[in-house]
Design a protein around this motif. Sequence first.
Motif, PDB file in Angstrom:
ATOM      1  N   VAL A 254       0.914  -1.127  -0.430  1.00  0.00           N
ATOM      2  CA  VAL A 254       0.017   0.119  -0.058  1.00  0.00           C
ATOM      3  C   VAL A 254       0.693   1.227   0.008  1.00  0.00           C
ATOM      4  N   GLN A 255       1.885   1.242   0.711  1.00  0.00           N
ATOM      5  CA  GLN A 255       2.903   2.239   0.693  1.00  0.00           C
ATOM      6  C   GLN A 255       3.375   2.709  -0.718  1.00  0.00           C
ATOM      7  N   GLY A 262      -0.378   7.814  -5.535  1.00  0.00           N
ATOM      8  CA  GLY A 262      -1.264   8.756  -4.853  1.00  0.00           C
ATOM      9  C   GLY A 262      -2.088   7.826  -4.015  1.00  0.00           C
ATOM     10  N   ASP A 263      -2.835   8.731  -3.204  1.00  0.00           N
ATOM     11  CA  ASP A 263      -3.791   7.990  -2.198  1.00  0.00           C
ATOM     12  C   ASP A 263      -5.189   8.157  -2.687  1.00  0.00           C
ATOM     13  N   GLY A 264      -5.554   8.421  -3.930  1.00  0.00           N
ATOM     14  CA  GLY A 264      -6.726   8.483  -4.527  1.00  0.00           C
ATOM     15  C   GLY A 264      -7.734   7.239  -4.476  1.00  0.00           C
ATOM     16  N   PRO A 265      -9.012   7.299  -4.709  1.00  0.00           N
ATOM     17  CA  PRO A 265      -9.839   6.197  -4.781  1.00  0.00           C
ATOM     18  C   PRO A 265      -9.545   5.119  -5.753  1.00  0.00           C
ATOM     19  N   PHE A 281     -10.078  -0.183 -11.370  1.00  0.00           N
ATOM     20  CA  PHE A 281      -9.790   0.890 -11.982  1.00  0.00           C
ATOM     21  C   PHE A 281      -9.033   1.935 -11.091  1.00  0.00           C
ATOM     22  N   ARG A 282      -8.201   2.789 -11.301  1.00  0.00           N
ATOM     23  CA  ARG A 282      -7.602   3.675 -10.425  1.00  0.00           C
ATOM     24  C   ARG A 282      -8.430   5.162 -10.747  1.00  0.00           C
ATOM     25  N   GLY A 283      -9.078   5.597  -9.611  1.00  0.00           N
ATOM     26  CA  GLY A 283      -9.642   6.818  -9.764  1.00  0.00           C
ATOM     27  C   GLY A 283     -11.434   6.613  -9.518  1.00  0.00           C
ATOM     28  N   HIS A 291     -22.924  -2.267 -10.059  1.00  0.00           N
ATOM     29  CA  HIS A 291     -22.213  -3.439  -9.491  1.00  0.00           C
ATOM     30  C   HIS A 291     -20.717  -2.715  -9.038  1.00  0.00           C
ATOM     31  N   SER A 292     -20.325  -1.579  -9.308  1.00  0.00           N
ATOM     32  CA  SER A 292     -19.013  -1.067  -8.780  1.00  0.00           C
ATOM     33  C   SER A 292     -19.070  -0.240  -7.414  1.00  0.00           C
ATOM     34  N   VAL A 293     -17.816  -0.328  -6.861  1.00  0.00           N
ATOM     35  CA  VAL A 293     -17.910   0.156  -5.701  1.00  0.00           C
ATOM     36  C   VAL A 293     -16.430   1.134  -5.462  1.00  0.00           C
ATOM     37  N   VAL A 294     -16.262   1.914  -4.408  1.00  0.00           N
ATOM     38  CA  VAL A 294     -15.010   2.668  -4.370  1.00  0.00           C
ATOM     39  C   VAL A 294     -14.491   2.445  -3.104  1.00  0.00           C
ATOM     40  N   LEU A 295     -12.960   2.129  -3.184  1.00  0.00           N
ATOM     41  CA  LEU A 295     -12.112   2.042  -1.958  1.00  0.00           C
ATOM     42  C   LEU A 295     -11.092   2.872  -1.929  1.00  0.00           C
ATOM     43  N   TYR A 296     -10.450   3.174  -0.657  1.00  0.00           N
ATOM     44  CA  TYR A 296      -9.466   4.210  -0.546  1.00  0.00           C
ATOM     45  C   TYR A 296      -8.473   3.424  -0.176  1.00  0.00           C
ATOM     46  N   PRO A 297      -6.829   3.449  -0.775  1.00  0.00           N
ATOM     47  CA  PRO A 297      -5.937   2.371  -0.154  1.00  0.00           C
ATOM     48  C   PRO A 297      -5.377   2.679   1.190  1.00  0.00           C
TER      49      PRO A 297
END
Length: 392
Positions: A254-255, A262-265, A281-283, A291-297
């Motif tokens: 993750v680091q 970057g730390d974007g979604p 996908f990044r962003g 059926h899509s969801v958003v995560l943060y690293p």
Amino acid sequence: MFRTANAGSTVFFAQTKFVDIATNAFKKWLKHHGLPMFLKDEFPKFLNQQWPQHLKSLDEYPRFTFADVQRLKKFLGEDWVIHHEDHHPQKVMIFCPRLYFQGACRTWNDAQLFQPLSGSAEPWKYQVQRLAPAHILKAYPWGFQKTSCLPSGFVFLKAKKEYLMGRTLISHFKAYHSKLLKACANALLMMLRHCWPQHSGQQSIPQTWKHIHEFFERLDSVDDYQPVVCNDDLVGFFNSIPQDRLLCATQALVQDWIHQKGDGPITVNMDVGLSVAERTFRGKFYHRPKHSVVLYPIHLIDVIAYSFRSCIFCALGAVWKQIRGTGIGNQVSPVISEVAIAHIEQTWSRVYNTWRHQPVYPTLRVRQFELENVGLEISRCVDYSLCVATRS
């Protein structure tokens, strides 16, 4: 027929039931591909026309029928355990219940892996929910199931151990946080392929064998080099890596991702019909696909740590907790185990490249040092570049 049968044998239902099942599947197929629905009325007629050929094929190549299976179940009764053997999913085994119970008890009573918990399953189910971090619950409410149950544990007994012990599997299918773990697994897999692309585990089996053959072909041209084969048998791989090492490797990944991208979604499409490359996908999309969801690293470490704390399951009518490794059946287990190995390879590659560019003296011996994060001790002896790596 039963003597030559296995778990891969096809079971055919009676004509009426077979037509109903096939017709319902055909309707879903038409809807999925956007085809005209009037075709569903012609499909049962087609099946009835082809049914005589199906019966003729069964006469030439005998297969199981629904009546055969029912007759076998009636003959065996309820006093036997029918299960497949470890590493042989198509080999049906009929176990004596006492033998199977003894093998399962020996497996679950491994004090290094599992801890028995007192009480029934219901209080522990709510304990798993209370263990969830508040900021994770707030950020990802879609990742938790309100109507959940504790995971169930199974044992696949091993023939090489005379069925006295087996391999464990903990099904997280209806677990409280199963959807969140599945999304995190896809995100971590994408991060692993972008940050540490040199990891050999990301290659296909043909590519792996090709590189192995090329490596040994190059060794034949080196007369003074004598390779040594180390047989490092990873028994129960998912259960053999300590949880702190898995967390450390995941944190390193993750680091590296945050440092590079970057730390974007990260947007994860949960549609099972997509390939791995198309799933993540990044962003963040303004109009997210279905059926899509958003995560943060930055949250992935907390989710993995929570999955370890909440690895509570039912087996043999009791409640258990896994205290070492990550359970086979957990949605994130394959990828975080792969991350742990990739972290070792990545660290070794960086250390070796640093050492390689140092000046070499024939009589110089470099001191030993430890890499605490990956648990390796690398002893470097400069005698025409001989390096030996040993596990701690």
